[in-house]
Design an enzyme around this catalytic site. Structure first.
Site, PDB file in Angstrom:
ATOM      1  N   GLN A  21      83.457  77.378  47.348  1.00  0.00           N
ATOM      2  CA  GLN A  21      82.688  78.610  47.518  1.00  0.00           C
ATOM      3  C   GLN A  21      82.783  79.063  48.972  1.00  0.00           C
ATOM      4  OE1 GLN A  21      79.975  78.621  49.572  1.00  0.00           O
ATOM      5  NE2 GLN A  21      79.467  76.454  49.707  1.00  0.00           N
TER       6      GLN A  21
ATOM      7  N   SER B 173      78.346  81.437  52.875  1.00  0.00           N
ATOM      8  CA  SER B 173      77.675  81.526  54.172  1.00  0.00           C
ATOM      9  C   SER B 173      78.619  81.911  55.296  1.00  0.00           C
ATOM     10  CB  SER B 173      77.046  80.173  54.524  1.00  0.00           C
ATOM     11  OG  SER B 173      76.005  79.866  53.652  1.00  0.00           O
TER      12      SER B 173
ATOM     13  N   SER C  48      81.738  74.233  50.728  1.00  0.00           N
ATOM     14  CA  SER C  48      81.841  72.902  50.109  1.00  0.00           C
ATOM     15  C   SER C  48      83.203  72.712  49.475  1.00  0.00           C
ATOM     16  CB  SER C  48      80.778  72.735  49.026  1.00  0.00           C
ATOM     17  OG  SER C  48      79.528  73.081  49.529  1.00  0.00           O
TER      18      SER C  48
ATOM     19  N   GLU D  97      73.526  78.056  39.478  1.00  0.00           N
ATOM     20  CA  GLU D  97      73.655  77.101  40.555  1.00  0.00           C
ATOM     21  C   GLU D  97      72.338  76.370  40.782  1.00  0.00           C
ATOM     22  OE1 GLU D  97      75.335  76.856  45.081  1.00  0.00           O
ATOM     23  OE2 GLU D  97      74.596  78.774  44.386  1.00  0.00           O
TER      24      GLU D  97
ATOM     25  N   ASN E 277      65.299  75.631  50.066  1.00  0.00           N
ATOM     26  CA  ASN E 277      64.068  75.519  49.297  1.00  0.00           C
ATOM     27  C   ASN E 277      62.995  76.483  49.805  1.00  0.00           C
ATOM     28  OD1 ASN E 277      65.444  73.636  47.874  1.00  0.00           O
ATOM     29  ND2 ASN E 277      63.965  71.973  48.163  1.00  0.00           N
ATOM     30  N   GLU E 278      63.097  76.893  51.059  1.00  0.00           N
ATOM     31  CA  GLU E 278      62.138  77.885  51.568  1.00  0.00           C
ATOM     32  C   GLU E 278      62.373  79.231  50.869  1.00  0.00           C
ATOM     33  OE1 GLU E 278      63.717  75.642  53.487  1.00  0.00           O
ATOM     34  OE2 GLU E 278      61.872  74.517  53.827  1.00  0.00           O
TER      35      GLU E 278
END
Lengths: 323, 379
Positions: free
Chosen positions: B125, B128, B160, B244, B360-361
Site C-alpha cells: 500500500q 501515507s 508495508s 482493513e 486508534n485515536e
C-alpha cells in the site's frame, strides 16, 4: 449460523423497555432503598406478567415458559438498563434450583415465582442474600444441601442502596441434597451479566446525553477529545461484552457464562467510572439519578462470582474444547 | 439466534482442515519481513493457490472457491489453528481486491486478480506521506496528466511490504485546483520497479525492513491502472477502508489461535497464578471478537453494510493483540527478552497495530462522532 436476535426477541425487549420507561423506576428504587417495597412489588408483578420469571421456570410447571436463557438475557439487559430493584437474579436462580427438586416441591413453589406472587432470594454459604426482607422464599445453599430458610437477620446496607443484604437464618426444610449446581450458578451469572450490561448501556446513554448538553469554554464538553475518547472506549467495552452475553445464553456452558459475567461486569464498571468522571461533581451526589446505575455497576461485579473466580473458570475449561 | 453451522459449512471446514493438515510447513517459515522469508511466504501463497485455498471467498474465475462470508470465517479459524504462515499477500487481497470488485473494471479484475491470488504479484500500500499521516487527505504526491496516462511525482512512506513487493496502490492528487482536500484525488496502481521509482526500505523496531519509503519521479502509469474516476479516489478508498479495520484484515481465527497458543505457553510455564487473569482475558477477548464478528457477518448477510462499526473492531483487536503478546513475554521471563523467537516477532508486529490502518485515536473519533453522535471537535 445467524447470531442476531430475531424479530420476536427484539419486540420482547422493546415491550419491556416501554413498560419500564412508563413505570418511573427511579422513584421505585428510592422507595425500595428505604425498605418500602410497595411500589417495587407493583412493578415486580408487571415484570412477571410480561413473562420474565417464567423464562426460568420449565414449561411443564404452571406458568412456566422456560427454560429460555436467551430471552432471559434479553429481559435482564432491560431490567439493568432501567435499574429495576429487587432480587431479580435470585428469583431466577431459585426457579432453576427448584426445577431440580422433587416434583411435589417444584409444583408447590415454582408457580408463584413465575406469576410474580412470590419474590425469592438465595444465599450461598455464609454470604448475604439479597433482599431477604422482601423475599417470601429464601433458599440457603450449603455443601450439605439447599434449605428453605425460616427467616433473615438484620439488613446490611450495600454500596448500591437498592440492594439490601441480609444473612439467612440457619435451619429449615431440606429441599435438595447437595450444593448449588453448576447449572443454577450459570443461570445466576448469566442474569447478572445481562443486568450489568444493561446498567453499562444506561450509563453510556446518560453520559453521552450529558456531554452533548453540558457546555464549558463555550462549547459542549462532548467536543473535547479527552471526553470523546473515554466514551469511545466505554462503547467498545460494551459492544464486545454484548455478544459474549448472548453467546453464553445460547450455549449455557459454565465457562462461557463466566466469561460473559467477567466481561460484562468489567465493561459496566469501567463505564461507570467514565460516567462519574464526565458528569463531574453532580455525578457524585446521591440525589442525582446517575447514582442508581453507578452503584449497581460496582455491586454486580462481585455478585455471583467475582472477576477472578470467573476468569479462573475460563482458564480451567480452556483447552478441553473450543468454545 | 444460532451458532451452529450448516452441514455444507462444516464440510467446507473439514475440507480446509484436511488440506491444511497435509500442507502446513512443519517448521515456521523465516520472518516475512526478510528477503528469504518473503520468498518463502510467496512460495506458500503459490502452494495455497494451486489447490484453490489462497482466496476462498473470491469467484472461481479469479482463483477462489466462491465461499460465503461464514465459510471464509471458518477457513480463517482453521488456517490459524493449523499454525499456517502469515499471509504476505494480504494488503492486495484485503485492500486492493475489494476495491477492484467494487470499483474496478472487468478488464482490471481479469488482469490483476489472478496473479494476486497466486502470489506471483505481491502488492504494497502507498497511502501515507511524510506530512500526511492521520490527516491523509492532505497528501501532496501528484498525478499529472500525460499522453495515455499519468505521471506520479512525490514521496510515500510507511509502505508495508514495499521493500520486497512488486506493485503498489495508493492515492495521488490529480486535481490540484479541487476546492477541498478530499477532492481531486486519484486511486492508482503502479509498478514498484518502474523507471522513476526508488524504494528505500525502513527498518522497524527490531531492524527488519517491514516497510519502505517510496520516492516517485515522473513515474508513468497508464490509464488502465486508474481505479474508478480520477478525482473520486478518496471515496473509493474509504468505501473499502472498513475491510482493513474490520472483518477482513484481522479475522477472529487469528486471535483464537493466538489465545490458544498463549494458554499452552502458560501451562508449559507451570500455570503461574500471577498471570492467570491475563490469560483468561486473552481467551475471553478472542471469543468476544469471534462472536462480535459472527454478529457483524449476520447483519452483513441481512444486507446491511459494515460502516463505522469497523472502528470498534480496529481498536479492540489492536489493543488485544498487544496485551496478549505482552503477557506471553512476561510469562517467558528472561527468555522474553530474546529477539529471535516467534513470540518476539509477533510482539513486535503487534506494537504497530494501534498505529496502522488509521490510528486508534482516529478510530475513537469516528466512534464518538458516528456511533455516539457527539459533536465534532478539534482533534
Amino acid at each position: 449460523m445467524r447470531f442476531l436476535l430475531d424479530a420476536e426477541q427484539r419486540a420482547f425487549a422493546a415491550s419491556l423497555d416501554a413498560l419500564l420507561t412508563a413505570a418511573d423506576t427511579p422513584a421505585v428504587v428510592r422507595d425500595w432503598s428505604r425498605g418500602d417495597h410497595t411500589s417495587g412489588r407493583a412493578l415486580w408483578s408487571r415484570v412477571a406478567q410480561a413473562g420474565v420469571f417464567a423464562l426460568a421456570v420449565p414449561e411443564t410447571y404452571d406458568g412456566g415458559l422456560g427454560p429460555r436463557p436467551v430471552e432471559l438475557a434479553v429481559a435482564f439487559v432491560e431490567l439493568g438498563r432501567h435499574a429495576v430493584p429487587g432480587p431479580l437474579v435470585e428469583t431466577v436462580t431459585a426457579a432453576v434450583i427448584l426445577s431440580g427438586a422433587d416434583p411435589g416441591t417444584a409444583k408447590r413453589l415454582l408457580p408463584p415465582l413465575a406469576s410474580g406472587g412470590t419474590l425469592a432470594t438465595v444465599g450461598v454459604g455464609r454470604s448475604y442474600a439479597l433482599d431477604g426482607d422482601a423475599a417470601g422464599l429464601r433458599l440457603a445453599c450449603s455443601s450439605d444441601g439447599i434449605r428453605l430458610s425460616p427467616g433473615h437477620g438484620p439488613v446490611r446496607p450495600s454500596l448500591d442502596p437498592a440492594r439490601r443484604l441480609t444473612p439467612l437464618t440457619p435451619g429449615g426444610e431440606l429441599l435438595l441434597a447437595g450444593p448449588l449446581t453448576e447449572q443454577a450458578l450459570a443461570w445466576a451469572r448469566l442474569a447478572t451479566a445481562a443486568q450489568a450490561l444493561g446498567v453499562g448501556l444506561a450509563l453510556l446513554d446518560r453520559t453521552v446525553a450529558h456531554v452533548k448538553r453540558r457546555c464549558q469554554f463555550g462549547v459542549p464538553i462532548g467536543s473535547f477529545q479527552a471526553v470523546r475518547h473515554r466514551l469511545a472506549d466505554a462503547k467498545i467495552a460494551l459492544e464486545f461484552a454484548h455478544p459474549l452475553v448472548f453467546g453464553a445464553a445460547l450455549t449455557m456452558r459454565p465457562a462461557e457464562v463466566a466469561a460473559a459475567k467477567a466481561a460484562a461486569c468489567e465493561a459496566a464498571y469501567s463505564t461507570a467510572r467514565t460516567a462519574l468522571q464526565l458528569h463531574g461533581a453532580i455525578g457524585y451526589t446521591a440525589e442525582y439519578g446517575l447514582s442508581l446505575w453507578l452503584t449497581k455497576a460496582r455491586a454486580l461485579r462481585t455478585a455471583w462470582g467475582d472477576p477472578h473466580a470467573c476468569r479462573a473458570l475460563v482458564v480451567s475449561a480452556a483447552g478441553d474444547r473450543r468454545w | 439466534m444460532d451458532l451452529t453451522h450448516s452441514p455444507a459449512d462444516e464440510a467446507f471446514r473439514a475440507e480446509a482442515r484436511a488440506w491444511l493438515h497435509a500442507h502446513v510447513p512443519s517448521e515456521p517459515l523465516p520472518s516475512l519481513e526478510t528477503a528469504d522469508g518473503f520468498a518463502a511466504h510467496r512460495a506458500w501463497e503459490a502452494e495455497l493457490a494451486a489447490d484453490g485455498w489462497s482466496v476462498v471467498n473470491w469467484p472461481g474465475e479469479f482463483g477462489g472457491r466462491d465461499a460465503t462470508l461464514v465459510q471464509w470465517l471458518l477457513f480463517e479459524e482453521e488456517y490459524y489453528a493449523a499454525g499456517a504462515p502469515g499471509r504476505v499477500g494480504q494488503n492486495g487481497i484485503h485492500l486492493l481486491a475489494p476495491t477492484l470488485f467494487e470499483h474496478g473494471t472487468r478488464e482490471q479484475r481479469a488482469r490483476v486478480l489472478p496473479s494476486m491470488a497466486t502470489g506471483e504479484v505481491i502488492w504494497a500500500q502507498a497511502w501515507s506521506e511524510p506530512e500526511a499521516g492521520s490527516d491523509l487527505a492532505s497528501l501532496r504526491s501528484k498525478a499529472v496528466r500525460t499522453e495515455g496516462g499519468w505521471l506520479l511525482t512525490g514521496q510515500k512512506t510507511w509502505s508495508s511490504r514495499a521493500a520486497f513487493a512488486d506493485r503498489a496502490f495508493g492515492l495521488f492528487r490529480s486535481d490540484p485546483d479541487a476546492p477541498k482536500p478530499h477532492q481531486g484525488l486519484a486511486y492508482l496502481m503502479f509498478d514498484l520497479r518502474a523507471p522513476g521509482v526508488t524504494v528505500r526500505p525502513i527498518a522497524r523496531l527490531d531492524g527488519k525492513p517491514a516497510f519502505a519509503e517510496l520516492f516517485l519521479d515522473e513515474v508513468f502509469v497508464p490509464d488502465e491502472d486508474v481505479i474508478g474516476e480520477p478525482g473520486q479516489g478518496w471515496r473509493i478508498a474509504m468505501s473499502t477502508a472498513g475491510n482493513e479495520r474490520g472483518l477482513m484484515l484481522r479475522s477472529p481465527g487469528r486471535f483464537l489461535a493466538a489465545a490458544d497458543r498463549l494458554h499452552r505457553l502458560w501451562r508449559a510455564q507451570g500455570s503461574p497464578e500471577s498471570t492467570r487473569d491475563r490469560v483468561a482475558d486473552a481467551l475471553i477477548g478472542a471469543r468476544a471478537y469471534q462472536l462480535f464478528t459472527y454478529a457483524a457477518a449476520s447483519r452483513f448477510l441481512d444486507g446491511e453494510s459494515i460502516g463505522p462499526e469497523s472502528s470498534l473492531n480496529k481498536v479492540f483487536w489492536s489493543e488485544y493483540d498487544i496485551a496478549l503478546h505482552e503477557t506471553a513475554l512476561d510469562l517467558l521471563g528472561e527468555e522474553g527478552e530474546l529477539a529471535d523467537t516467534d513470540w518476539a516477532e509477533r510482539y513486535v508486529f503487534s506494537l504497530a497495530g494501534p498505529v496502522y490502518a488509521g490510528t486508534n485515536e482516529i478510530q475513537r473519533d469516528i466512534i464518538a462522532e458516528r456511533l455516539l453522535g457527539l459533536p465534532k471537535g478539534r482533534r
